[in-house]
Design an enzyme around this catalytic site. Structure first.
Site, PDB file in Angstrom:
ATOM      1  N   GLU A 178      50.945 161.018  24.808  1.00  0.00           N
ATOM      2  CA  GLU A 178      50.216 160.689  23.570  1.00  0.00           C
ATOM      3  C   GLU A 178      51.169 160.501  22.388  1.00  0.00           C
ATOM      4  OE1 GLU A 178      47.357 163.625  22.225  1.00  0.00           O
ATOM      5  OE2 GLU A 178      46.625 162.311  20.646  1.00  0.00           O
ATOM      6  N   LYS A 220      47.789 157.867  26.090  1.00  0.00           N
ATOM      7  CA  LYS A 220      46.779 158.143  25.057  1.00  0.00           C
ATOM      8  C   LYS A 220      47.293 157.624  23.724  1.00  0.00           C
ATOM      9  CE  LYS A 220      44.109 161.927  23.040  1.00  0.00           C
ATOM     10  NZ  LYS A 220      43.305 163.096  23.359  1.00  0.00           N
TER      11      LYS A 220
END
Ligand code: 13P
Length: 334
Positions: A178, A220
């Site tokens: 992420e 992500k």
């Protein structure tokens, strides 16, 4: 490392209409959320809140995974069933946030580096024994006028993400990578696209350097979107097109799935953007969600910490899960 197994777990999380509930708020973050509804933040109120989410009936078709925080992974439902087991029994894979947060990056005023690599190999072994099938690490990139982000801050965060992802795959745990370009600030969508492109390019070069297998991971990312304080806010279609253009240029097709963060968008915007992206046509990877606030904010304001509101709060949660499940298919109709 069993690549086939990593790949099958990663794909299972985003199959069909499925996405992820990010319920991995750290102690200080969940306190902020509870403060907003004037609820005391205790170990029991945190447990009860997560139990309300995890026992909501009917969410199975829409949730492939739930990201937990260390404390939550060790907590149980009212009948004593550990949360990880309770979720797994419903076919929802338990995951774990393993970074220890973004700290100030030395000699880089205004920029941060995510910490948590020390001892991570040992922690991953424990998390695996507690039932975690996947993990999450969030790097934070801020945009501001004074030459931020710097190349060195992006490189440091990308390197940490890659070291984390390699450790996860070594342990048989699917890493969610992420790199979040924050939507705080007054930058426009063009600048967000330029920075997100640069970040993704560097992140994938570092992942490759560290020998991370792209098929055994999920990305992500943030959506490509104007900063919250920008006077020119982009429309839904513009966000969808810019985001997909950026990802198709910089994310290898081998990656098993894209699961967006919501990053401060309203619940409705996050769903509409996801839907518009899936309406653009076939992409190299499933394009789904891993929302925290966009799934939970309406639940918290409905619940307000009161038992008499639990049924209504669960109805709200199911509805947001269902709408994002439809958006994953490009079938959401606002
Ligand atoms: P938001 O969807 O609230 O951005 O949270 C997702 C997340 O997991 C941030 O790390």
């Amino acid at each position: 490392m069993n690549i086939d197994e990593l790949k099958s777990v990663a794909s299972a999380i985003v199959t069909g209409q499925k996405g992820i509930l990010a319920a991995d708020e750290s102690g200080p973050t969940i306190k902020k959320r509870f403060d907003a509804i004037k609820l005391e933040c205790s170990e029991e109120s945190r447990r009860r809140y997560r139990e309300i989410l995890f026992t909501t009936e009917g969410v199975e078709p829409y949730l492939g995974g739930v990201i937990l925080y260390d404390e939550t992974l060790r907590q149980s439902g009212a009948d004593g069933t550990p949360f990880a087991e309770l979720l797994a029994r419903r076919g929802i894979l338990p995951g774990i946030k393993v970074d220890s947060g973004a700290k100030l990056l030395a000699l880089h005023a205004g920029e941060k580096i995510t910490e948590g690599l020390d001892g991570l190999r040992e922690r991953l072994q424990e998390y695996q024994q507690l039932g975690a099938k996947f993990a999450k690490w969030r790097g934070v990139i801020e945009i501001s006028e004074q030459g931020i982000p710097t190349l060195s801050a992006i490189q440091a965060n990308a390197h940490a993400l890659a070291r984390y992802a390699a450790l996860c795959q070594e342990a048989g745990i699917v890493p969610i990578v992420e790199p979040e370009v924050l939507m705080d600030g007054s930058h426009d969508i063009v600048r967000c696209e330029a920075v997100t492109s640069q970040v993704l390019e560097i992140v994938f070069a570092e992942l490759d350097n560290q020998r991370v297998v792209f098929e055994g991971m999920l990305l992500k990312p943030n959506m490509v979107i104007a900063g919250m304080k920008c006077p020119q806010q982009a429309g839904v279609q513009q966000v969808a097109e810019a985001t997909m253009r950026c990802l198709e240029r910089h994310v290898p097709p081998a990656v098993s799935g894209i699961v967006f963060l919501s990053g401060g968008q309203s619940a409705q915007d996050a769903t509409a953007h996801l839907n518009a992206m899936n309406l653009l046509g076939a992409h190299p990877w499933p394009v789904s969600f891993s929302y925290g606030r966009a799934l939970q904010a309406p639940v918290l304001t409905t619940w307000k910490g009161q038992e008499q509101n639990v049924a209504e709060a669960q109805k709200t949660f199911l509805r947001r899960c269902r709408l994002n499940g439809l958006a994953h298919l490009g079938q959401y109709d606002s």
